[in-house]
Design an enzyme around this catalytic site. Structure first.
Site, mmCIF file in Angstrom:
data_model
loop_
_atom_site.group_PDB
_atom_site.id
_atom_site.type_symbol
_atom_site.label_atom_id
_atom_site.label_comp_id
_atom_site.label_asym_id
_atom_site.label_seq_id
_atom_site.Cartn_x
_atom_site.Cartn_y
_atom_site.Cartn_z
ATOM 1 N N ARG A 170 0.913 -1.071 -0.280
ATOM 2 C CA ARG A 170 0.303 -0.130 0.318
ATOM 3 C C ARG A 170 0.362 0.854 -0.041
ATOM 4 N NH1 ARG A 170 -2.805 -3.360 -0.382
ATOM 5 N NH2 ARG A 170 -5.410 -3.637 -0.017
ATOM 6 N N CYS A 220 -11.257 -0.933 2.339
ATOM 7 C CA CYS A 220 -10.675 -1.094 3.963
ATOM 8 C C CYS A 220 -10.090 0.587 4.404
ATOM 9 C CB CYS A 220 -9.443 -1.623 4.056
ATOM 10 S SG CYS A 220 -10.126 -4.001 4.441
ATOM 11 N N GLU A 314 -5.406 3.688 5.839
ATOM 12 C CA GLU A 314 -5.047 3.940 4.770
ATOM 13 C C GLU A 314 -5.558 4.762 3.106
ATOM 14 O OE1 GLU A 314 -5.497 -0.823 2.313
ATOM 15 O OE2 GLU A 314 -7.110 0.464 1.603
HETATM 16 N N1 EPU Z 1 -10.955 -11.633 9.394
HETATM 17 C C1 EPU Z 1 -12.040 -11.873 10.411
HETATM 18 N N2 EPU Z 1 -12.516 -10.963 10.808
HETATM 19 C C2 EPU Z 1 -12.580 -9.872 9.942
HETATM 20 C C3 EPU Z 1 -12.125 -10.067 8.665
HETATM 21 C C4 EPU Z 1 -11.013 -11.064 8.558
HETATM 22 O O1 EPU Z 1 -11.527 -12.517 10.953
HETATM 23 O O2 EPU Z 1 -14.297 -8.878 10.729
HETATM 24 C C5 EPU Z 1 -9.934 -12.844 9.052
HETATM 25 C C6 EPU Z 1 -10.553 -13.595 6.937
HETATM 26 O O3 EPU Z 1 -11.386 -14.715 8.246
HETATM 27 C C7 EPU Z 1 -9.575 -13.983 7.273
HETATM 28 C C8 EPU Z 1 -8.604 -13.071 7.448
HETATM 29 O O4 EPU Z 1 -9.042 -12.145 8.323
HETATM 30 O O5 EPU Z 1 -9.413 -15.471 7.494
HETATM 31 C C9 EPU Z 1 -8.075 -12.001 6.418
HETATM 32 O O6 EPU Z 1 -9.162 -11.499 5.966
HETATM 33 P P1 EPU Z 1 -9.255 -11.370 4.722
HETATM 34 O O7 EPU Z 1 -9.099 -12.463 3.478
HETATM 35 O O8 EPU Z 1 -10.735 -10.434 4.108
HETATM 36 O O9 EPU Z 1 -7.961 -10.062 4.011
HETATM 37 P P2 EPU Z 1 -8.063 -8.795 4.745
HETATM 38 O O10 EPU Z 1 -6.214 -8.841 5.120
HETATM 39 O O11 EPU Z 1 -8.441 -8.423 5.956
HETATM 40 C C10 EPU Z 1 -6.569 -7.708 2.615
HETATM 41 C C11 EPU Z 1 -7.215 -5.977 1.977
HETATM 42 C C12 EPU Z 1 -8.855 -5.985 1.246
HETATM 43 C C13 EPU Z 1 -8.782 -7.169 -0.197
HETATM 44 C C14 EPU Z 1 -9.271 -8.617 1.359
HETATM 45 C C15 EPU Z 1 -9.146 -9.834 0.078
HETATM 46 C C16 EPU Z 1 -5.829 -5.082 3.210
HETATM 47 C C17 EPU Z 1 -5.768 -3.457 4.331
HETATM 48 N N3 EPU Z 1 -7.269 -4.781 2.686
HETATM 49 O O12 EPU Z 1 -7.482 -7.695 3.838
HETATM 50 O O13 EPU Z 1 -8.343 -4.602 0.380
HETATM 51 O O14 EPU Z 1 -9.897 -7.384 -0.621
HETATM 52 O O15 EPU Z 1 -7.528 -8.800 1.786
HETATM 53 O O16 EPU Z 1 -7.730 -9.730 -0.573
HETATM 54 O O17 EPU Z 1 -4.521 -5.071 2.988
HETATM 55 C C18 EPU Z 1 -8.770 -2.856 0.976
HETATM 56 O O18 EPU Z 1 -7.918 -2.169 0.846
HETATM 57 O O19 EPU Z 1 -9.678 -1.364 0.359
HETATM 58 C C19 EPU Z 1 -9.053 -3.976 0.735
HETATM 59 C C20 EPU Z 1 -10.806 -4.267 1.181
#
Ligand code: EPU
Length: 320
Positions: A170, A220, A314
């Protein structure tokens, strides 16, 4: 006022005064921009920036409005919305103007039988904004597909190669410099059109299952947290039961952290932490920018107090 007459001459009905930013941001929050124009070419961008400098008016370049929070007071300057949306695909090379919607380009490249960009079907916003924040999802990141970028620097178009764009998680050159992305060059690989188009559908479904797409939000709100060292990981393991995948990547999902801290559902006014994904703050309808800012601050305080982790936004701020 001369500045207004000049902009009206340049943009005609694509120029507005006192334009509510809420209309242009996915959060559906934000007061008026004193001046607002929809930019359709590099020349228009060059000329409007020149006029603003001459008139001593500050400017803000807006992409797709997916990752931006505007203050309730709005922006006392000129907002330039990047609306140049042409792209070409020749062989495996793609050239896109900064205002091209990332998801539209993801679809077009898949339909052209090109692999490497299907993940962006889930990415809100424009390709220019995506490059600025090195946006990513589902394992893909802008830096993986880009070869170079044309930027506007002090009124001139300059080409910068990927190695010189300072990409990180990012992060990019653009967060530290005033260069404006105007054109993006991508290099993809040949693939099977039907498989790629099916991939698009799967990614949209996966995103709908895990993120609150029905409400206003900025995607996010926080960056995921990067664990600095093995020592820090050991300390964090004493306060959190960290999944193996996050230990491996040395990065904690901010949404997961917010979930662990039991903050989902928390509300300030009409701003709420989504029950679906902890890293989404949603606008229930009448949230103000102050509500969102207060909620952001409460989350940061709580996560710091509980785990000694400093979350970083972000989302980018305008008019604060
Ligand atoms: N999780 C939870 N509770 C929550 C959210 C997530 O337990 O409320 C767990 C999920 O079950 C999973 C892990 O945390 O095991 C990771 O969650 P997720 O796959 O949603 O990925 P993330 O790291 O939270 C990132 C990006 C998103 C992108 C997703 C999917 C960032 C800040 N976020 O989220 O990007 O859509 O991966 O690839 O890097 C954005 O940047 O605006 C954004 C939404």
């Amino acid at each position: 006022m001369e500045f207004e007459t000049q902009l009206k001459g340049l943009f005609d009905d694509r120029f507005k005064t006192q334009e509510p930013l809420a209309k242009h941001l996915n959060f559906r929050i934000g007061g008026p921009a004193a001046w607002f124009a929809e930019v359709k070419s590099v020349e228009e961008l060059q000329e409007s920036l020149r006029l603003a400098t001459e008139a001593g008016v500050k400017t803000f370049v807006l992409g797709g409005g997916s990752n931006t929070l505007a203050s309730d007071e709005g922006f006392d300057g000129l907002v330039l919305k990047m609306a140049m949306r042409n792209f070409t695909i020749k062989g495996t090379a793609v050239i896109a103007e900064a205002g091209v919607i990332s998801a539209a380009l993801a679809r077009a490249t898949a339909e052209a039988g090109l692999a490497g960009f299907t993940w962006a079907i889930s990415l809100p916003g424009t390709i220019g904004g995506g490059v600025r924040g090195n946006a990513g999802c589902f394992g893909g990141e802008m830096k993986d597909v880009i070869t170079k970028v044309d930027v506007l620097r002090d009124g001139e178009v300059v080409t910068i190669h990927k190695e010189d764009l300072g990409f990180g998680y990012r992060e990019s050159h653009f967060k530290r410099h005033s260069d404006i992305v105007v054109r993006v060059y991508l290099s993809l690989t040949p693939g099977d059109k039907e498989t790629l188009v099916a991939e698009l559908k799967d990614k949209v479904t996966a995103r709908k299952e895990s993120q609150p797409l029905y409400a206003g939000s900025a995607g996010c709100i926080f960056k995921n947290y990067e664990i600095a060292s093995p020592e820090e990981l050991e300390r964090l393991k004493t306060v959190l039961n960290i999944p193996e995948s996050m230990q491996q990547s040395m990065r904690l999902s901010a949404g997961w952290l917010i979930d662990r801290a039991d903050l989902k559902g928390k509300q300030v006014g009409d701003a709420k932490i989504s029950e679906e994904h902890g890293n989404f703050l949603i606008n229930l309808g009448n949230a103000t920018a102050s509500d969102i800012v207060m909620l952001i601050s409460e989350v940061k305080t709580e996560i710091r107090d509980l785990y000694g982790i400093q979350l970083q936004e972000e989302v980018q701020y305008v008019g604060f």
